[in-house]
Every structure is written in structure tokens, then in C-alpha cells.
Write a protein that holds these residues in place. Structure first.
Motif, short mmCIF file in Angstrom:
data_model
loop_
_atom_site.label_atom_id
_atom_site.label_comp_id
_atom_site.label_asym_id
_atom_site.label_seq_id
_atom_site.Cartn_x
_atom_site.Cartn_y
_atom_site.Cartn_z
N VAL A 17 0.86 -1.18 0.00
CA VAL A 17 0.00 0.00 0.00
C VAL A 17 0.90 1.23 0.00
CG1 VAL A 17 -1.83 1.24 1.21
CG2 VAL A 17 -1.79 -1.25 1.27
N HIS A 18 0.60 2.18 -0.88
CA HIS A 18 1.41 3.39 -0.99
C HIS A 18 0.97 4.39 0.07
CE1 HIS A 18 2.85 7.16 -3.02
NE2 HIS A 18 3.94 6.42 -2.90
N LEU A 19 1.89 4.76 0.97
CA LEU A 19 1.49 5.55 2.14
C LEU A 19 1.92 7.01 2.07
CD1 LEU A 19 2.04 2.77 4.81
CD2 LEU A 19 -0.09 3.49 3.75
N VAL A 35 2.07 10.59 -1.12
CA VAL A 35 1.71 11.04 -2.46
C VAL A 35 3.01 11.25 -3.23
CG1 VAL A 35 0.67 12.91 -3.80
CG2 VAL A 35 -0.47 12.10 -1.75
N ASP A 36 3.07 10.72 -4.45
CA ASP A 36 4.25 10.92 -5.29
C ASP A 36 4.04 12.12 -6.20
OD1 ASP A 36 5.45 8.75 -4.17
OD2 ASP A 36 5.10 7.39 -5.86
N LEU A 37 5.00 13.04 -6.15
CA LEU A 37 4.91 14.28 -6.92
C LEU A 37 6.13 14.40 -7.83
CD1 LEU A 37 3.92 16.44 -3.85
CD2 LEU A 37 2.39 15.86 -5.73
N GLY A 85 10.92 11.79 0.55
CA GLY A 85 11.75 10.65 0.15
C GLY A 85 12.26 10.72 -1.27
N HIS A 86 13.24 9.86 -1.57
CA HIS A 86 13.89 9.69 -2.89
C HIS A 86 14.72 10.91 -3.30
CE1 HIS A 86 11.35 6.22 -3.08
NE2 HIS A 86 10.24 6.90 -3.28
N LEU A 87 15.17 11.70 -2.31
CA LEU A 87 15.91 12.93 -2.63
C LEU A 87 17.25 12.61 -3.29
CD1 LEU A 87 15.29 14.93 0.69
CD2 LEU A 87 14.01 15.10 -1.46
N ASP A 103 12.64 10.23 -11.26
CA ASP A 103 12.82 11.36 -10.35
C ASP A 103 11.45 11.85 -9.84
OD1 ASP A 103 13.11 14.24 -9.54
OD2 ASP A 103 15.19 13.88 -10.10
N HIS A 104 11.24 11.76 -8.55
CA HIS A 104 10.01 12.30 -7.95
C HIS A 104 10.19 12.47 -6.45
CE1 HIS A 104 9.19 8.03 -6.95
NE2 HIS A 104 8.41 8.50 -6.01
N LEU A 105 9.25 13.18 -5.85
CA LEU A 105 9.26 13.35 -4.40
C LEU A 105 8.18 12.46 -3.80
CD1 LEU A 105 10.02 14.93 -1.72
CD2 LEU A 105 8.14 16.47 -2.33
N HIS A 106 8.56 11.63 -2.83
CA HIS A 106 7.55 10.90 -2.06
C HIS A 106 7.26 11.78 -0.84
CE1 HIS A 106 5.46 7.48 -0.09
NE2 HIS A 106 5.92 8.06 1.00
N PHE A 107 6.03 12.31 -0.78
CA PHE A 107 5.65 13.17 0.33
C PHE A 107 4.72 12.39 1.25
CE2 PHE A 107 2.85 16.38 2.30
CZ PHE A 107 3.81 17.18 2.91
ZN LIG Z 1 5.93 7.14 -3.05
#
Ligand SMILES: [Zn+2]
Length: 292
Positions: A172-174, A176-178, A220-222, A251-255
Motif C-alpha cells: 500500500v502506498h502511504l 503522495v508521489d509528486l 523521500g527519494h531525494l 525522479d520524484h518526491l515521495h511526500f
Molecule cells: Zn511514493
């Protein structure tokens, strides 16, 4: 959020969600009697299985609990199919240090280790970090959403992983990916203090900010981190730039938004109307009540 009054001999209080206690904090600096508590209901399961109680313990260890009015709305989450190709598998595994895997593990075993064990370890680490938090409210107004970013994944997305035509895993994705431009600047979404600034397994290079009262955000993923643990940050301050470290394909931000370490949907916290109606207005009502 619940606002309540405690007697002077109360040592610990908060909201019990099933068996989990979400601790309350005093609202004002002058009086420790009026408290507020942010809590989260689990995203999975049936609403009838959720029990909520106000809970308090005094110095003599006497425990009291009482009901309060609430209404839980049904929420359906999306399903997301993810196909894992051989190439993707190799790319993902190679972004993790080889020593975390068993010697003779196959590619798919390594992938499942990342997606299951490492995911669980990282989630536990986050909860552990949120156990001690700043009681004082540092945040002010709505949280910022990454500028000019497209939403790539939502909170609660139920991911089903396919490999060779078969289902091999679920998660489950916890957050928002931006996604914006590669290595886009990432801002602190609200005022707070940095409590984590390092590699965090599946989340890659990560920053966790404590906004006070049990509310925190995860980035995340910085690609790079521009802050250090203990540092105070203000809303909008650059804390790093986006990347694809950890378990990420682009490349994205996991917020992520956490309430006492429990991941919740960040959408409401970006919404000034929601903050006004559900938090500020309630605080004002209580303020008026006390003054009368
Ligand atoms: Zn994510």
C-alpha cells in the motif's frame, strides 16, 4: 482532532484508536488543563471494527476512558498494477548496497526483500522517530505542496506487483508521489525541526520534519539533502532536491504525512479551508467557551 479538559492529577492522556494510544498535548503554554489530540484511523479494514475512546491515566495509575462523538467516512482506494521487468528488477536492486541481501538470493528474492522486509523496517524506524515529538505547535497554516508537480501516485494506492504474468507481491502506498523537473528544489512544507536526514532504505535519501503536536512530514527519494538533524526550518525553506534514490523508478518526491508516526492522506493538510474548518475554528470555539 479532539479537544478535551483533564484534571490536574492526569499524567498521561490521549485518544485510543483500537489498541493504539495517540498522545494528547496541552493547547496553551499557560494552562496544561486543555489538551488536544491528533489521531488517525487505520486506512484498511471496516469502519465498524474501529473503536475510538478518550483515555487518561492519573498519578496513581488509575485509568479512565470515555466515548466521544465521531463519524468515520468510507474511503475507497485505487488499485495500481505494477509490472516488474527483468531490466527494472536489475535497476532497482543495483540502487541498494549488495551487503543487505543474502549471498545466494535470486533477483526476485532480492526485490521481495526490499519490498517486504526493508519496507517494514523503514516504516518501524519512522514510527520510532515519531515516538518522541515536540509538544509545542511549530506549524502554521496549510502545508505546502511541491510547486508545479504532477501527482504520480496517491495515498492508499493498493499496488499489485506482476512478474512473468504472476502476482508476486502487494503493498500500500502511504504517501503522495509528486514529479516536477529532475532535481527540483524541495521545500519544507511547514515550520518545524528536522529529526532525520539520511538514507532510509526504500525511501532513499530522506528528510523527516517534526511540526509539533505529533504531526510530521517525510520527503523521500531525494538526490541531495540540504539540512541536518536538529535544524529548525521555516515553511518554504529548501531542504534538498528531488531524485530517484531508494525504491524509485524515476525522479520524484515521495511526500508523506504522519500523525504520531501513522501515515495519513496528505491532501487535507494542503487545504487551507480544511485546516480552517477542522482545526482553527474548533480552537476558536474552545477559546470563546473558556473566556465565557
Ligand atoms: Zn511514493
Amino acid at each position: 482532532m479532539v479537544i478535551y479538559r483533564i484534571s490536574t492529577d492526569t499524567e498521561e492522556s490521549g485518544v485510543l484508536v483500537n489498541d493504539r494510544l495517540f498522545p494528547g498535548v496541552p493547547i496553551g503554554e499557560t494552562s496544561r488543563e486543555m489538551c488536544l489530540c491528533y489521531f488517525a484511523v487505520p486506512y484498511q479494514g471496516k469502519k465498524d471494527d474501529i473503536s475510538l475512546y478518550l483515555w487518561a491515566k492519573d498519578r496513581a495509575e488509575n485509568v479512565t476512558q470515555g466515548p466521544f462523538f465521531y463519524h468515520i467516512r468510507k474511503k475507497r482506494f485505487r488499485k495500481d498494477k505494477i509490472r516488474i521487468s527483468e531490466r527494472l528488477l536489475d535497476a532497482l536492486i543495483s540502487s541498494f548496497p549488495a551487503e543487505i541481501f543474502e549471498h545466494d538470493a535470486s533477483s526476485i528474492e532480492k526485490y521481495l526483500f526490499i519490498n517486504r522486509e526493508l519496507r517494514k523496517t523503514n516504516s518501524d524506524e519512522l514510527q520510532e522517530h515519531c515516538r518522541s515529538f515536540i509538544e509545542e505547535r511549530l506549524w502554521n497554516g496549510p502545508w505546502l505542496r511541491m510547486k508545479n508537480a504532477a501527482t504520480m501516485a496517491l495515498f492508499g494506492d493498493q499496488r499489485v506487483y506482476y512478474y512473468g504474468g504472476k502476482i508476486i507481491d502487494r503493498s500500500v502506498h502511504l504517501g503522495v508521489d509528486l514529479a516536477s523537473l529532475a532535481r527540483a528544489p524541495v521545500q519544507a512544507a511547514n515550520n518545524g525541526r528536522v529529526v532525520l536526514a539520511r538514507d532510509l532504505g526504500i525511501y532513499g535519501q530522506s528528510v523527516l520534519i517534526d511540526h509539533g503536536q505529533g504531526l510530521s512530514t517525510l520527503y523521500g527519494h531525494l538526490n541531495g539533502i540540504a539540512v541536518t538533524v536538529g535544524q529548525s526550518v521555516t515553511k518554504g525553506e529548501i531542504i534538498g532536491n528531488s531524485g530517484k534514490t531508494g525504491l524509485a523508478t524515476g525522479d520524484h518526491l515521495h511526500f508523506g504525512f504522519l500523525v504520531h508516526g501513522v501515515p495519513v492522506n496528505p491532501i487535507e493538510w494542503w487545504d487551507s479551508h480544511w485546516i480552517k474548518d477542522n482545526i482553527e475554528q474548533k480552537l476558536r470555539n474552545i477559546d470563546n467557551l473558556i473566556r465565557k
